[in-house]
Design a protein around this motif. Sequence first.
Motif, PDB file in Angstrom:
ATOM      1  N   ASN A  77     -33.496  16.406  -2.908  1.00 36.78           N
ATOM      2  CA  ASN A  77     -32.547  16.058  -3.971  1.00 36.78           C
ATOM      3  C   ASN A  77     -32.847  16.934  -5.185  1.00 36.78           C
ATOM      4  N   SER A  78     -32.381  18.190  -5.124  1.00 37.20           N
ATOM      5  CA  SER A  78     -32.712  19.144  -6.184  1.00 37.20           C
ATOM      6  C   SER A  78     -31.544  20.083  -6.419  1.00 37.20           C
ATOM      7  N   ASP A  79     -31.265  20.359  -7.703  1.00 35.99           N
ATOM      8  CA  ASP A  79     -30.206  21.310  -8.036  1.00 35.99           C
ATOM      9  C   ASP A  79     -30.581  22.722  -7.611  1.00 35.99           C
ATOM     10  N   ALA A  80     -31.867  22.985  -7.429  1.00 36.17           N
ATOM     11  CA  ALA A  80     -32.305  24.296  -6.963  1.00 36.17           C
ATOM     12  C   ALA A  80     -31.848  24.554  -5.535  1.00 36.17           C
ATOM     13  N   VAL A  81     -31.593  23.480  -4.787  1.00 43.54           N
ATOM     14  CA  VAL A  81     -31.209  23.597  -3.376  1.00 43.54           C
ATOM     15  C   VAL A  81     -29.719  23.364  -3.168  1.00 43.54           C
ATOM     16  N   LYS A  82     -29.118  22.465  -3.948  1.00 39.47           N
ATOM     17  CA  LYS A  82     -27.701  22.149  -3.763  1.00 39.47           C
ATOM     18  C   LYS A  82     -26.818  23.390  -3.850  1.00 39.47           C
ATOM     19  N   SER A  83     -27.201  24.354  -4.674  1.00 35.41           N
ATOM     20  CA  SER A  83     -26.396  25.564  -4.839  1.00 35.41           C
ATOM     21  C   SER A  83     -26.390  26.428  -3.594  1.00 35.41           C
ATOM     22  N   ALA A  84     -27.289  26.141  -2.633  1.00 30.51           N
ATOM     23  CA  ALA A  84     -27.333  26.923  -1.387  1.00 30.51           C
ATOM     24  C   ALA A  84     -26.374  26.378  -0.340  1.00 30.51           C
ATOM     25  N   PHE A  85     -25.854  25.174  -0.522  1.00 31.67           N
ATOM     26  CA  PHE A  85     -25.008  24.565   0.495  1.00 31.67           C
ATOM     27  C   PHE A  85     -23.761  25.385   0.842  1.00 31.67           C
ATOM     28  N   PRO A  86     -23.038  25.945  -0.138  1.00 29.53           N
ATOM     29  CA  PRO A  86     -21.847  26.722   0.239  1.00 29.53           C
ATOM     30  C   PRO A  86     -22.147  27.861   1.209  1.00 29.53           C
ATOM     31  N   SER A  87     -23.199  28.642   0.922  1.00 29.56           N
ATOM     32  CA  SER A  87     -23.490  29.779   1.806  1.00 29.56           C
ATOM     33  C   SER A  87     -24.047  29.313   3.144  1.00 29.56           C
ATOM     34  N   LEU A  88     -24.839  28.234   3.153  1.00 32.78           N
ATOM     35  CA  LEU A  88     -25.372  27.731   4.414  1.00 32.78           C
ATOM     36  C   LEU A  88     -24.248  27.253   5.336  1.00 32.78           C
ATOM     37  N   TYR A  89     -23.362  26.424   4.789  1.00 31.49           N
ATOM     38  CA  TYR A  89     -22.249  25.931   5.615  1.00 31.49           C
ATOM     39  C   TYR A  89     -21.331  27.075   6.040  1.00 31.49           C
ATOM     40  N   LEU A  90     -21.137  28.061   5.162  1.00 30.08           N
ATOM     41  CA  LEU A  90     -20.283  29.194   5.500  1.00 30.08           C
ATOM     42  C   LEU A  90     -20.872  29.988   6.655  1.00 30.08           C
ATOM     43  N   ASN A  91     -22.170  30.263   6.621  1.00 34.84           N
ATOM     44  CA  ASN A  91     -22.805  31.028   7.699  1.00 34.84           C
ATOM     45  C   ASN A  91     -22.835  30.251   9.005  1.00 34.84           C
ATOM     46  N   ILE A  92     -23.013  28.926   8.905  1.00 32.39           N
ATOM     47  CA  ILE A  92     -22.957  28.091  10.106  1.00 32.39           C
ATOM     48  C   ILE A  92     -21.555  28.127  10.708  1.00 32.39           C
ATOM     49  N   ALA A  93     -20.539  28.064   9.857  1.00 35.40           N
ATOM     50  CA  ALA A  93     -19.152  28.118  10.341  1.00 35.40           C
ATOM     51  C   ALA A  93     -18.862  29.435  11.048  1.00 35.40           C
ATOM     52  N   LYS A  94     -19.380  30.536  10.520  1.00 38.43           N
ATOM     53  CA  LYS A  94     -19.173  31.843  11.161  1.00 38.43           C
ATOM     54  C   LYS A  94     -19.828  31.879  12.537  1.00 38.43           C
ATOM     55  N   CYS A  95     -21.002  31.256  12.666  1.00 33.38           N
ATOM     56  CA  CYS A  95     -21.643  31.167  13.984  1.00 33.38           C
ATOM     57  C   CYS A  95     -20.797  30.317  14.925  1.00 33.38           C
ATOM     58  N   ASN A  96     -20.260  29.202  14.427  1.00 33.03           N
ATOM     59  CA  ASN A  96     -19.379  28.364  15.255  1.00 33.03           C
ATOM     60  C   ASN A  96     -18.188  29.163  15.773  1.00 33.03           C
ATOM     61  N   GLU A  97     -17.616  29.991  14.896  1.00 33.67           N
ATOM     62  CA  GLU A  97     -16.492  30.829  15.317  1.00 33.67           C
ATOM     63  C   GLU A  97     -16.902  31.778  16.431  1.00 33.67           C
ATOM     64  N   ASP A  98     -18.042  32.437  16.254  1.00 34.88           N
ATOM     65  CA  ASP A  98     -18.519  33.398  17.263  1.00 34.88           C
ATOM     66  C   ASP A  98     -18.829  32.717  18.588  1.00 34.88           C
ATOM     67  N   LEU A  99     -19.157  31.429  18.542  1.00 29.56           N
ATOM     68  CA  LEU A  99     -19.473  30.678  19.755  1.00 29.56           C
ATOM     69  C   LEU A  99     -18.256  29.929  20.298  1.00 29.56           C
ATOM     70  N   SER A 100     -17.080  30.253  19.749  1.00 26.59           N
ATOM     71  CA  SER A 100     -15.811  29.629  20.194  1.00 26.59           C
ATOM     72  C   SER A 100     -15.853  28.104  20.034  1.00 26.59           C
ATOM     73  N   GLU A 101     -16.273  27.679  18.845  1.00 24.16           N
ATOM     74  CA  GLU A 101     -16.300  26.261  18.506  1.00 24.16           C
ATOM     75  C   GLU A 101     -15.411  26.032  17.279  1.00 24.16           C
ATOM     76  N   PRO A 102     -14.087  26.126  17.459  1.00 20.34           N
ATOM     77  CA  PRO A 102     -13.179  26.099  16.300  1.00 20.34           C
ATOM     78  C   PRO A 102     -13.220  24.814  15.488  1.00 20.34           C
ATOM     79  N   ASP A 103     -13.417  23.669  16.150  1.00 20.79           N
ATOM     80  CA  ASP A 103     -13.440  22.405  15.411  1.00 20.79           C
ATOM     81  C   ASP A 103     -14.657  22.328  14.496  1.00 20.79           C
ATOM     82  N   LYS A 104     -15.806  22.746  15.026  1.00 19.01           N
ATOM     83  CA  LYS A 104     -17.024  22.746  14.207  1.00 19.01           C
ATOM     84  C   LYS A 104     -16.905  23.778  13.083  1.00 19.01           C
TER      85      LYS A 104
END
Length: 247
Positions: A77-104
């Motif tokens: 629970n830290s503002d030092a970490v919360k700012s990383a969520f957009p890029s983390l979720y974005l990179n995870i989504a790109k991996c989902n796309e590459d793995l043909s997981e459109p819903d994820k």
Amino acid sequence: MEFNPNNNVVKRCLQGMGMEEKGKPEEASKLFHQAWDEATNDFEKFLAAHYVARHQKNVSDKLKWLEASLQFALTINSDAVKSAFPSLYLNIAKCNEDLSEPDKAKENYELAASFKDKPSDKGPFYHGTKADLQVGDLLTAGGSSNYKAELKMNHIYFTALVNGAGLAAALAKGNGCERVYIVEPTGSFENDPNVTDKKFPGNPTRSYRSQAPLKIVGEVTDWVRQTPEELHIWREKLANNKGEIIN
């Protein structure tokens, strides 16, 4: 958990980034894995996993490490970490796309967008300088950059880490005493784009900027001072930095 450049895991990650810059990815990967092996808390594991992820040979392994980084980040629970969520979720989504997981992929793209709001950091906030100022004074944009004298800054910068402000004071232009003031933003502010997601994920230094003035409400005198040797290294880094300042 406060970001500390003297932390051993942070140092390993910095060494790994240095190897990346030298075009030595295998040495970088070894250092990032070493950081992971040496990590003892969730913040260190969040950082190390992020860097191990980007040296994976296949998408599935990259996704595994990104998800590990995210899970550790979610426990902090830290503002030092919360700012990383957009890029983390974005990179995870790109991996989902590459793995043909459109819903994820869709779910994680939406999560990335949901975290792109204004910073939630409540402070207290600090500004480091060598200027002799008083409580009630306003710090405004339009001054010369400490790092490129010819550049007039469109924003005024501040941080929620007192030691970061102390370093800024030590590196500031001028011959006055190092001063760290407690400040209050008088308008909206944003993550400093010059540091956010540049080297470390998110904005772990809790660095911000605003076009509105900062009001000085106090002063602190107790922060960790850099040694002359450490300041010399910082000044050399700044002198050799060829990157553009996002103004």
